[in-house]
Design a protein around this motif. Structure first.
Motif, PDB file in Angstrom:
ATOM      1  N   ILE A  23      31.144  16.287  49.828  1.00 44.17           N
ATOM      2  CA  ILE A  23      32.394  15.264  49.515  1.00 44.17           C
ATOM      3  C   ILE A  23      31.960  14.319  48.515  1.00 44.17           C
ATOM      4  O   ILE A  23      31.007  13.700  48.443  1.00 44.17           O
ATOM      5  CB  ILE A  23      32.376  14.586  51.191  1.00 44.17           C
ATOM      6  N   GLN A  24      32.930  14.031  47.808  1.00 38.49           N
ATOM      7  CA  GLN A  24      32.964  12.859  46.523  1.00 38.49           C
ATOM      8  C   GLN A  24      34.018  12.294  46.447  1.00 38.49           C
ATOM      9  O   GLN A  24      35.188  12.680  46.841  1.00 38.49           O
ATOM     10  CB  GLN A  24      32.799  13.737  45.200  1.00 38.49           C
ATOM     11  N   LEU A  25      33.896  10.758  46.579  1.00 37.12           N
ATOM     12  CA  LEU A  25      34.936   9.623  46.595  1.00 37.12           C
ATOM     13  C   LEU A  25      35.182   9.165  45.134  1.00 37.12           C
ATOM     14  O   LEU A  25      34.024   8.914  44.435  1.00 37.12           O
ATOM     15  CB  LEU A  25      34.513   8.689  47.734  1.00 37.12           C
ATOM     16  N   TYR A  26      36.315   8.836  44.939  1.00 31.61           N
ATOM     17  CA  TYR A  26      36.602   8.215  43.557  1.00 31.61           C
ATOM     18  C   TYR A  26      36.132   6.710  43.765  1.00 31.61           C
ATOM     19  O   TYR A  26      36.649   6.086  44.617  1.00 31.61           O
ATOM     20  CB  TYR A  26      38.144   8.454  43.169  1.00 31.61           C
ATOM     21  N   LEU A  27      35.686   6.204  42.956  1.00 36.13           N
ATOM     22  CA  LEU A  27      35.344   4.883  42.560  1.00 36.13           C
ATOM     23  C   LEU A  27      36.234   4.207  41.482  1.00 36.13           C
ATOM     24  O   LEU A  27      36.200   4.657  40.521  1.00 36.13           O
ATOM     25  CB  LEU A  27      33.971   4.623  42.228  1.00 36.13           C
ATOM     26  N   PRO A  28      37.184   3.380  42.175  1.00 37.51           N
ATOM     27  CA  PRO A  28      38.032   2.693  41.128  1.00 37.51           C
ATOM     28  C   PRO A  28      37.370   2.029  40.033  1.00 37.51           C
ATOM     29  O   PRO A  28      36.254   1.488  39.970  1.00 37.51           O
ATOM     30  CB  PRO A  28      38.841   1.676  42.028  1.00 37.51           C
ATOM     31  N   VAL A  29      38.133   1.886  38.775  1.00 38.10           N
ATOM     32  CA  VAL A  29      37.524   1.443  37.805  1.00 38.10           C
ATOM     33  C   VAL A  29      36.795   0.069  37.806  1.00 38.10           C
ATOM     34  O   VAL A  29      35.961  -0.079  37.307  1.00 38.10           O
ATOM     35  CB  VAL A  29      38.806   1.427  36.379  1.00 38.10           C
ATOM     36  N   GLN A  32      33.213   0.608  38.698  1.00 35.60           N
ATOM     37  CA  GLN A  32      32.521   1.429  38.057  1.00 35.60           C
ATOM     38  C   GLN A  32      31.353   0.733  37.287  1.00 35.60           C
ATOM     39  O   GLN A  32      30.221   1.197  37.251  1.00 35.60           O
ATOM     40  CB  GLN A  32      33.106   2.503  37.159  1.00 35.60           C
ATOM     41  N   ALA A  33      31.480  -0.623  36.769  1.00 38.24           N
ATOM     42  CA  ALA A  33      30.447  -1.068  36.010  1.00 38.24           C
ATOM     43  C   ALA A  33      29.243  -1.459  36.822  1.00 38.24           C
ATOM     44  O   ALA A  33      28.208  -1.473  36.531  1.00 38.24           O
ATOM     45  CB  ALA A  33      30.954  -2.439  35.323  1.00 38.24           C
ATOM     46  N   THR A  34      29.648  -1.881  38.040  1.00 43.97           N
ATOM     47  CA  THR A  34      28.521  -2.419  39.115  1.00 43.97           C
ATOM     48  C   THR A  34      28.780  -1.765  40.318  1.00 43.97           C
ATOM     49  O   THR A  34      29.561  -2.699  41.277  1.00 43.97           O
ATOM     50  CB  THR A  34      28.567  -3.884  38.800  1.00 43.97           C
ATOM     51  N   PRO A  35      28.600  -0.415  40.586  1.00 41.16           N
ATOM     52  CA  PRO A  35      29.050  -0.214  41.917  1.00 41.16           C
ATOM     53  C   PRO A  35      28.454  -0.410  42.778  1.00 41.16           C
ATOM     54  O   PRO A  35      27.157  -1.009  42.754  1.00 41.16           O
ATOM     55  CB  PRO A  35      28.801   1.609  41.810  1.00 41.16           C
ATOM     56  N   PRO A  36      28.981  -0.581  44.247  1.00 37.53           N
ATOM     57  CA  PRO A  36      28.388  -1.052  45.471  1.00 37.53           C
ATOM     58  C   PRO A  36      27.182  -0.182  45.909  1.00 37.53           C
ATOM     59  O   PRO A  36      27.211   1.014  45.546  1.00 37.53           O
ATOM     60  CB  PRO A  36      29.351  -1.163  46.500  1.00 37.53           C
ATOM     61  N   ILE A  37      26.008  -0.822  46.431  1.00 35.90           N
ATOM     62  CA  ILE A  37      24.763  -0.129  46.788  1.00 35.90           C
ATOM     63  C   ILE A  37      25.186   0.589  48.234  1.00 35.90           C
ATOM     64  O   ILE A  37      25.140  -0.497  49.137  1.00 35.90           O
ATOM     65  CB  ILE A  37      23.554  -0.790  46.493  1.00 35.90           C
ATOM     66  N   SER A  46      25.353   8.157  43.411  1.00 29.47           N
ATOM     67  CA  SER A  46      26.648   8.075  42.589  1.00 29.47           C
ATOM     68  C   SER A  46      26.403   9.350  41.332  1.00 29.47           C
ATOM     69  O   SER A  46      25.248   9.657  41.217  1.00 29.47           O
ATOM     70  CB  SER A  46      26.626   6.716  41.765  1.00 29.47           C
ATOM     71  N   ASP A  47      27.619   9.958  41.083  1.00 26.69           N
ATOM     72  CA  ASP A  47      27.518  11.017  40.318  1.00 26.69           C
ATOM     73  C   ASP A  47      28.530  10.436  39.044  1.00 26.69           C
ATOM     74  O   ASP A  47      29.778  10.372  39.421  1.00 26.69           O
ATOM     75  CB  ASP A  47      27.563  12.222  40.937  1.00 26.69           C
ATOM     76  N   ALA A  48      28.255  10.706  37.918  1.00 25.06           N
ATOM     77  CA  ALA A  48      29.228  10.642  36.653  1.00 25.06           C
ATOM     78  C   ALA A  48      29.551  11.776  36.099  1.00 25.06           C
ATOM     79  O   ALA A  48      28.460  12.609  35.921  1.00 25.06           O
ATOM     80  CB  ALA A  48      28.730   9.575  35.672  1.00 25.06           C
ATOM     81  N   TRP A  49      30.854  11.939  35.913  1.00 24.01           N
ATOM     82  CA  TRP A  49      31.178  13.383  35.160  1.00 24.01           C
ATOM     83  C   TRP A  49      31.695  13.104  33.939  1.00 24.01           C
ATOM     84  O   TRP A  49      32.138  11.982  33.467  1.00 24.01           O
ATOM     85  CB  TRP A  49      32.379  13.851  35.961  1.00 24.01           C
ATOM     86  N   ALA A  50      31.036  13.954  33.397  1.00 22.67           N
ATOM     87  CA  ALA A  50      31.564  14.090  31.755  1.00 22.67           C
ATOM     88  C   ALA A  50      32.965  14.375  31.652  1.00 22.67           C
ATOM     89  O   ALA A  50      33.319  15.209  32.663  1.00 22.67           O
ATOM     90  CB  ALA A  50      30.506  14.985  30.891  1.00 22.67           C
TER      91      ALA A  50
END
Length: 110
Positions: A23-29, A32-37, A46-50
């Protein structure tokens, strides 16, 4: 929640050769620079997609096992008649993924 939730299915990756789900959730822009832990006990990462292209088919109603398979077949047929028919990649580990949105409205007595 109205943000998209992506569920990816990996056949045979679970116990006793059952399917495994990610299950993957979208993190609003704005986050994204400092995502919650996340809390450690949640076992999240966390997973960043190319950047890449994705084929999509939209359908109404609830996503159920019986209709998502039919819709995936319709998507495959649609793509087979397009210029992208032979441009799929086998790099991914997932058989398919489905993105769902929860309506802000709730059905009663369903």
């Amino acid at each position: 929640m109205t943000a998209p939730v992506l569920t990816s299915i990996v056949p045979g990756a679970g116990p006793l050769h059952s399917s495994a789900y990610f299950i993957q959730l979208y993190l609003p822009v704005k986050f994204q620079a400092t995502p919650p832990i996340p809390l450690p006990e949640l076992n999240l990462r966390s997973d960043a997609w190319a950047s890449h292209c994705i084929a999509v088919r939209k359908f109404s109603g609830f996503a159920r096992d019986k209709n998502i398979v039919k819709e995936a077949d319709k998507l495959a047929v649609s793509l087979s008649r397009s210029p992208w028919a032979n441009s799929t990649s086998s790099e991914g580990n997932y058989a398919y993924s489905i993105v769902q949105y929860n309506s802000p409205f709730r059905l009663m007595d369903v």
